[in-house]
Motif scaffolding. Sequence first.
Motif, PDB file in Angstrom:
ATOM      1  N   GLY A 481       0.818  -1.211   0.000  1.00  0.00           N
ATOM      2  CA  GLY A 481       0.000   0.000   0.000  1.00  0.00           C
ATOM      3  C   GLY A 481       0.850   1.259   0.000  1.00  0.00           C
ATOM      4  N   HIS A 482       2.021   1.211   0.672  1.00  0.00           N
ATOM      5  CA  HIS A 482       2.924   2.351   0.702  1.00  0.00           C
ATOM      6  C   HIS A 482       3.435   2.687  -0.707  1.00  0.00           C
ATOM      7  N   SER A 483       3.748   1.645  -1.468  1.00  0.00           N
ATOM      8  CA  SER A 483       4.257   1.872  -2.828  1.00  0.00           C
ATOM      9  C   SER A 483       3.163   2.406  -3.739  1.00  0.00           C
ATOM     10  N   LEU A 484       1.937   1.965  -3.479  1.00  0.00           N
ATOM     11  CA  LEU A 484       0.803   2.394  -4.296  1.00  0.00           C
ATOM     12  C   LEU A 484       0.577   3.896  -4.176  1.00  0.00           C
ATOM     13  N   THR A 485       0.869   4.453  -3.013  1.00  0.00           N
ATOM     14  CA  THR A 485       0.645   5.889  -2.782  1.00  0.00           C
ATOM     15  C   THR A 485       1.904   6.725  -2.973  1.00  0.00           C
ATOM     16  N   ASP A 486       2.983   6.082  -3.354  1.00  0.00           N
ATOM     17  CA  ASP A 486       4.252   6.793  -3.538  1.00  0.00           C
ATOM     18  C   ASP A 486       4.453   7.070  -5.029  1.00  0.00           C
ATOM     19  N   VAL A 487       4.377   8.342  -5.391  1.00  0.00           N
ATOM     20  CA  VAL A 487       4.555   8.718  -6.802  1.00  0.00           C
ATOM     21  C   VAL A 487       5.923   8.295  -7.311  1.00  0.00           C
ATOM     22  N   GLY A 488       6.894   8.310  -6.427  1.00  0.00           N
ATOM     23  CA  GLY A 488       8.239   7.921  -6.818  1.00  0.00           C
ATOM     24  C   GLY A 488       8.313   6.484  -7.290  1.00  0.00           C
ATOM     25  N   VAL A 489       7.492   5.602  -6.723  1.00  0.00           N
ATOM     26  CA  VAL A 489       7.491   4.195  -7.139  1.00  0.00           C
ATOM     27  C   VAL A 489       6.931   4.055  -8.551  1.00  0.00           C
ATOM     28  N   LEU A 490       5.891   4.795  -8.848  1.00  0.00           N
ATOM     29  CA  LEU A 490       5.325   4.767 -10.211  1.00  0.00           C
ATOM     30  C   LEU A 490       6.384   5.200 -11.220  1.00  0.00           C
ATOM     31  N   ASP A 491       7.073   6.285 -10.931  1.00  0.00           N
ATOM     32  CA  ASP A 491       8.140   6.759 -11.828  1.00  0.00           C
ATOM     33  C   ASP A 491       9.268   5.739 -11.920  1.00  0.00           C
ATOM     34  N   PHE A 492       9.557   5.082 -10.788  1.00  0.00           N
ATOM     35  CA  PHE A 492      10.626   4.080 -10.757  1.00  0.00           C
ATOM     36  C   PHE A 492      10.295   2.905 -11.684  1.00  0.00           C
ATOM     37  N   ILE A 493       9.066   2.412 -11.621  1.00  0.00           N
ATOM     38  CA  ILE A 493       8.655   1.277 -12.463  1.00  0.00           C
ATOM     39  C   ILE A 493       8.749   1.645 -13.940  1.00  0.00           C
ATOM     40  N   ILE A 494       8.260   2.827 -14.282  1.00  0.00           N
ATOM     41  CA  ILE A 494       8.306   3.264 -15.681  1.00  0.00           C
ATOM     42  C   ILE A 494       9.747   3.363 -16.172  1.00  0.00           C
ATOM     43  N   SER A 495      10.627   3.914 -15.312  1.00  0.00           N
ATOM     44  CA  SER A 495      12.035   4.064 -15.709  1.00  0.00           C
ATOM     45  C   SER A 495      12.702   2.703 -15.888  1.00  0.00           C
ATOM     46  N   LYS A 496      12.336   1.721 -15.067  1.00  0.00           N
ATOM     47  CA  LYS A 496      12.926   0.391 -15.179  1.00  0.00           C
ATOM     48  C   LYS A 496      12.399  -0.362 -16.410  1.00  0.00           C
ATOM     49  N   ALA A 516      -6.184  -0.768  -1.931  1.00  0.00           N
ATOM     50  CA  ALA A 516      -6.886  -0.127  -3.047  1.00  0.00           C
ATOM     51  C   ALA A 516      -8.076   0.683  -2.552  1.00  0.00           C
ATOM     52  N   ILE A 517      -8.840   0.127  -1.609  1.00  0.00           N
ATOM     53  CA  ILE A 517     -10.006   0.845  -1.089  1.00  0.00           C
ATOM     54  C   ILE A 517      -9.568   2.086  -0.321  1.00  0.00           C
ATOM     55  N   SER A 518      -8.487   1.965   0.459  1.00  0.00           N
ATOM     56  CA  SER A 518      -8.023   3.080   1.289  1.00  0.00           C
ATOM     57  C   SER A 518      -7.519   4.242   0.454  1.00  0.00           C
ATOM     58  N   HIS A 519      -7.008   3.945  -0.737  1.00  0.00           N
ATOM     59  CA  HIS A 519      -6.446   5.004  -1.592  1.00  0.00           C
ATOM     60  C   HIS A 519      -7.002   4.835  -3.008  1.00  0.00           C
ATOM     61  N   LEU A 520      -8.311   4.921  -3.115  1.00  0.00           N
ATOM     62  CA  LEU A 520      -8.991   4.565  -4.350  1.00  0.00           C
ATOM     63  C   LEU A 520      -8.534   5.411  -5.541  1.00  0.00           C
ATOM     64  N   LEU A 521      -8.478   6.734  -5.359  1.00  0.00           N
ATOM     65  CA  LEU A 521      -8.092   7.609  -6.467  1.00  0.00           C
ATOM     66  C   LEU A 521      -6.640   7.394  -6.872  1.00  0.00           C
ATOM     67  N   LEU A 522      -5.766   7.250  -5.865  1.00  0.00           N
ATOM     68  CA  LEU A 522      -4.351   7.010  -6.160  1.00  0.00           C
ATOM     69  C   LEU A 522      -4.164   5.671  -6.855  1.00  0.00           C
ATOM     70  N   ALA A 523      -4.893   4.660  -6.367  1.00  0.00           N
ATOM     71  CA  ALA A 523      -4.793   3.332  -6.970  1.00  0.00           C
ATOM     72  C   ALA A 523      -5.264   3.358  -8.420  1.00  0.00           C
ATOM     73  N   GLU A 524      -6.360   4.067  -8.664  1.00  0.00           N
ATOM     74  CA  GLU A 524      -6.889   4.157 -10.031  1.00  0.00           C
ATOM     75  C   GLU A 524      -5.883   4.824 -10.963  1.00  0.00           C
ATOM     76  N   LYS A 553     -15.885  -0.969 -10.046  1.00  0.00           N
ATOM     77  CA  LYS A 553     -16.137  -0.289 -11.311  1.00  0.00           C
ATOM     78  C   LYS A 553     -15.063   0.748 -11.618  1.00  0.00           C
ATOM     79  N   ASN A 554     -14.428   1.271 -10.556  1.00  0.00           N
ATOM     80  CA  ASN A 554     -13.435   2.331 -10.745  1.00  0.00           C
ATOM     81  C   ASN A 554     -11.999   1.797 -10.808  1.00  0.00           C
ATOM     82  N   LEU A 555     -11.861   0.495 -10.660  1.00  0.00           N
ATOM     83  CA  LEU A 555     -10.522  -0.088 -10.674  1.00  0.00           C
ATOM     84  C   LEU A 555     -10.393  -1.023 -11.876  1.00  0.00           C
ATOM     85  N   PRO A 556      -9.692  -0.595 -12.892  1.00  0.00           N
ATOM     86  CA  PRO A 556      -9.558  -1.413 -14.114  1.00  0.00           C
ATOM     87  C   PRO A 556      -8.550  -2.542 -13.953  1.00  0.00           C
ATOM     88  N   VAL A 557      -8.833  -3.472 -13.029  1.00  0.00           N
ATOM     89  CA  VAL A 557      -7.911  -4.583 -12.801  1.00  0.00           C
ATOM     90  C   VAL A 557      -8.256  -5.741 -13.739  1.00  0.00           C
TER      91      VAL A 557
END
Length: 641
Positions: A481-496, A516-524, A553-557
């Motif tokens: 959950g920490h990585s899901l809310t960390d913008v740096g992790v998203l950038d890290f995955i893309i860079s890798k 996902a429920i706790s951070h719905l918008l960030l997760a989406e 409905k809001n999570l395109p998994v």
Amino acid sequence: MASHSLLNRLFHNEIGRPTFHIFIKYIALTMLIIYPIASIQAFFFYDDTSPTFFLAPTLASLIIGSLLANAALLKYQLQHKSEQFRAIADLAQEFTYLRSTDGLYEYISPSCIDLTGYDQQTFYDTPNLMNQLIHPDDITIWKRHMHSVNNNGTPESFDLRLLSKDGSTVWFNHTCMPVSDKENQQIGVRSTNLDITKRKKIEEKLSYQSSHDDLTGLFNRREFKRLIQEMLTSNVHDKTEHALCYIDLDQFKVVNDTCGHAAGDEMLRQLSVVLKKVIRASDTLARLGGDEFGILMTNCAIEDAYQIASLLQTEIQNYYFQFEEHRFRVTGSIGLVPIVGRGSTLTGLLKDADAACYMAKDSGRNRIHVYHIDDEDLTQRHSEMQWVKRIQQALIEDRFCLYAQSIESLNNSDKMHYELLIRMQDEHGRIVPPGAFLPAAERYNLIVQVDRWVIDNAFRLLEENPRILDEVDFISINLSGHSLTDVGVLDFIISKLKQYSVDGNRFCFEITETAAISHLLLAENFIIELKKFGCRFALDDFGSGLSSFGYLKNLPVDYLKIDGVFVKDMMEDKIDYAMVKAINQIGHIMGMQTIAEFVEHDKTKHMLKEMGVDYAQGYAIHKPQPFHEILKLTLNNVSDS
């Protein structure tokens, strides 16, 4: 003529040597006195005046003249030395004085007025003036040192303060030495006094900066620890009770994230004032860093400390912070530790207070938790804290490794699917299961570093072994959950993904339903951004936090992983069976494939297949094994075929 010329030069100081001038001067004067007397004696008592008769008066005049000359020379030298001393002392910046044993000033340098505001004459007229000027807080030090130099003949040098004529406080260095005669008897004191006010102000400023927090003006962590240690040292043989309080603000991050760090800083400054008003005058308040505060409550039983903590909790809760159009309200999680008698250590107290504070936060926040030595929850907390250093060291030494567990398709697909799992190697090379260290990594915010390690190593291994991607449909990687809310992790995955040139479609990131429920918008947003690179997503442990299917409905998994708590007993428990069936049906209706976890029996696997579940994972399918072994085995099979 030659001798007359020399005398003339000496008398007129042409040679420039006062010793010869004085000596010849007094010899000549003596001879002028003695020779007339000798001549009268010769006239009355002798018949002739032979040269030998005048030898005696000549020798007498030489001896007497020499004695007089030496006496005059000594006087001249003393006067010359005195004038030299005065000239040097008058020009010196230091306030210098000579004082006799009877307390009278023999000499006062003009710079006395610069240091004290009083002129020389005032000092001469007031022998006790220096004693009167010493700062009241330093008079004891002054008297002790002056007694030492006056009675013991011991040189002294020390710093102290005086009150100048204009009322200002002046720091000065006082150096005094006894003055003795040739019989080594003390006849006075010589003293120099140097203004060191500027130096002291710089020292005080540096001392303040090293012991206080720049933002709030409170004591900082280092000074707080020093004060606790000082209290513990003085409390060794004392049974007085004290208490240590830790406060961690809840949801403070929201302020920083919403309005920026400037707003957060201002809030901390204002809250510092609020806390100061609550604590006692004898208590010590410090900012320990970030949004953490500490309070040392001296001479305070734990019951009284709890009452103070309750007041602090209430004041924090009632405090509102206004920043521009935003208004915030925070609460505080508080940990209390009693300090009773000896046996307590600084390290132990800080650890216990931190653990108690965490328990207050972990119990729902805005609570007070009092530490007890037999507290089972705190015992677990301490155990987790021991793992922190081990996790950090393992990251530094690269002592993590990847395991993998097969996910079997129940629809007869030939493609392989794996979930990557992490293990730690301890200091002796033994494998440590994730359940031992991951809870500590989650609690202490180390999990993001662990996630980054997994992502980097998984991508690297697949780039180094590209042929395995032809045999694999997808490889799952867990994200916290920490990585899901960390913008740096998203950038890290893309860079890798770009660095290793791997196909994002081969990777499926698993996120828990709770995160996902706790951070719905960030997760989406996280999911949408990585799907642009072809990555897939699975919602892990689905059903554990189930309250509504609406948020799906809001999570395109792409996959729903049915929580193993329902799967493992579905053969015997009708409710569990119904839950698995319902989740599977909803998933399919929403266009998602389903994966059942904790499949430990072939019968369970067969039942899931009949139900229409798409994949199964568990010990009945495959036990986790080192990923490098799976890579090697897969590549060998490809080569053989």
